[in-house]
Design a protein around this motif. Structure first.
Motif, short mmCIF file in Angstrom:
data_model
loop_
_atom_site.label_atom_id
_atom_site.label_comp_id
_atom_site.label_asym_id
_atom_site.label_seq_id
_atom_site.Cartn_x
_atom_site.Cartn_y
_atom_site.Cartn_z
N GLY A 12 0.80 -1.23 0.00
CA GLY A 12 0.00 0.00 0.00
C GLY A 12 0.83 1.27 0.00
O GLY A 12 0.31 2.34 0.30
N ARG A 13 2.11 1.17 -0.34
CA ARG A 13 2.99 2.35 -0.35
C ARG A 13 3.37 2.80 -1.75
O ARG A 13 4.17 3.74 -1.91
N TYR A 14 2.85 2.14 -2.79
CA TYR A 14 3.18 2.52 -4.16
C TYR A 14 2.61 3.90 -4.46
O TYR A 14 1.47 4.20 -4.11
N GLY A 15 3.42 4.75 -5.08
CA GLY A 15 2.98 6.09 -5.43
C GLY A 15 3.16 7.09 -4.31
O GLY A 15 2.73 8.24 -4.42
N VAL A 16 3.80 6.67 -3.23
CA VAL A 16 4.08 7.56 -2.10
C VAL A 16 5.59 7.83 -2.08
O VAL A 16 6.40 6.91 -2.07
N CYS A 17 5.95 9.10 -2.09
CA CYS A 17 7.36 9.50 -2.12
C CYS A 17 8.07 9.02 -0.85
O CYS A 17 7.59 9.25 0.26
N GLU A 18 9.20 8.36 -1.05
CA GLU A 18 9.98 7.86 0.09
C GLU A 18 10.70 8.97 0.84
O GLU A 18 11.14 8.76 1.97
N SER A 19 10.81 10.16 0.24
CA SER A 19 11.50 11.27 0.90
C SER A 19 10.55 12.15 1.70
O SER A 19 10.78 12.40 2.88
N CYS A 20 9.49 12.63 1.04
CA CYS A 20 8.60 13.60 1.71
C CYS A 20 7.26 13.01 2.14
O CYS A 20 6.52 13.66 2.87
N GLY A 21 6.94 11.82 1.66
CA GLY A 21 5.68 11.19 2.02
C GLY A 21 4.49 11.65 1.19
O GLY A 21 3.37 11.19 1.40
N GLY A 22 4.74 12.58 0.25
CA GLY A 22 3.67 13.06 -0.62
C GLY A 22 3.37 12.08 -1.75
O GLY A 22 4.06 11.08 -1.92
N ARG A 23 2.35 12.40 -2.50
CA ARG A 23 1.98 11.55 -3.64
C ARG A 23 2.95 11.78 -4.80
O ARG A 23 3.38 12.90 -5.05
N ILE A 24 3.26 10.70 -5.49
CA ILE A 24 4.05 10.80 -6.72
C ILE A 24 3.04 10.99 -7.84
O ILE A 24 2.06 10.25 -7.94
N ALA A 25 3.26 11.99 -8.68
CA ALA A 25 2.32 12.32 -9.75
C ALA A 25 2.12 11.13 -10.69
O ALA A 25 3.06 10.40 -11.01
N GLU A 26 0.89 10.96 -11.13
CA GLU A 26 0.54 9.88 -12.05
C GLU A 26 1.40 9.94 -13.31
O GLU A 26 1.82 8.90 -13.83
N GLU A 27 1.68 11.14 -13.80
CA GLU A 27 2.50 11.30 -15.00
C GLU A 27 3.91 10.74 -14.78
O GLU A 27 4.49 10.13 -15.67
N ARG A 28 4.46 10.94 -13.59
CA ARG A 28 5.79 10.41 -13.28
C ARG A 28 5.75 8.89 -13.21
O ARG A 28 6.63 8.21 -13.73
N LEU A 29 4.70 8.34 -12.59
CA LEU A 29 4.59 6.89 -12.49
C LEU A 29 4.34 6.26 -13.86
O LEU A 29 4.78 5.15 -14.11
N GLU A 30 3.66 6.99 -14.73
CA GLU A 30 3.45 6.50 -16.09
C GLU A 30 4.79 6.43 -16.84
O GLU A 30 5.07 5.46 -17.54
N ALA A 31 5.60 7.46 -16.67
CA ALA A 31 6.90 7.52 -17.35
C ALA A 31 7.93 6.60 -16.69
O ALA A 31 8.77 6.02 -17.37
N ARG A 32 7.85 6.50 -15.38
CA ARG A 32 8.82 5.69 -14.63
C ARG A 32 8.07 4.92 -13.53
O ARG A 32 7.99 5.37 -12.39
N PRO A 33 7.51 3.77 -13.89
CA PRO A 33 6.66 3.03 -12.95
C PRO A 33 7.34 2.63 -11.64
O PRO A 33 6.67 2.43 -10.63
N SER A 34 8.66 2.54 -11.63
CA SER A 34 9.35 2.13 -10.41
C SER A 34 9.81 3.32 -9.56
O SER A 34 10.55 3.13 -8.59
#
Length: 110
Positions: free
Chosen positions: A80-102
């Motif tokens: 349940g941590r996918y898409g959550v920034c490991e540095s700030c805890g904020g959401r990782i933008a969908e566009e970033r995950l689309e370009a770089r899924p990991s």
């Protein structure tokens, strides 16, 4: 929103195919040099066989590392941590995950 599991599966399949091609290329370079008596160190044609072998090996290692990153992203998804920034805890933008899924971090923290 694209299904993250499907996106990771596609990325893993693409990377796996690329890795298989690279491994075949590597074996081709090794096989080609096995029966050759070329002076690898002083090849006037440019790149040496050792250089080519080294380049392909580096690409193989990169692909293997990318597979490990994808597997880690799968673990984050399951936890349940996918898409959550490991540095700030904020959401990782969908566009970033689309370009770089990991992706492990948001653009701001990257």
């Amino acid at each position: 929103m694209t299904d993250p599991g499907a996106r990771l599966d596609r990325e893993r399949a693409r990377t796996g195919e690329r890795l298989a091609r690279l491994r075949r290329d590597f074996l081709g370079v090794v096989d080609a040099s096995r029966d050759s008596n070329a002076d690898d160190e002083h090849d006037p044609e440019g790149a040496t066989i050792a250089f080519e072998r080294s380049q392909v090996d580096a690409l193989i290692r990169q692909a293997e590392a990318h597979l490990a990153e994808i597997d880690a992203a799968r673990e984050r998804l399951a936890a349940g941590r996918y898409g959550v920034c490991e540095s700030c805890g904020g959401r990782i933008a969908e566009e970033r995950l689309e370009a770089r899924p990991s992706a492990r971090t948001c653009v701001r923290c990257a």
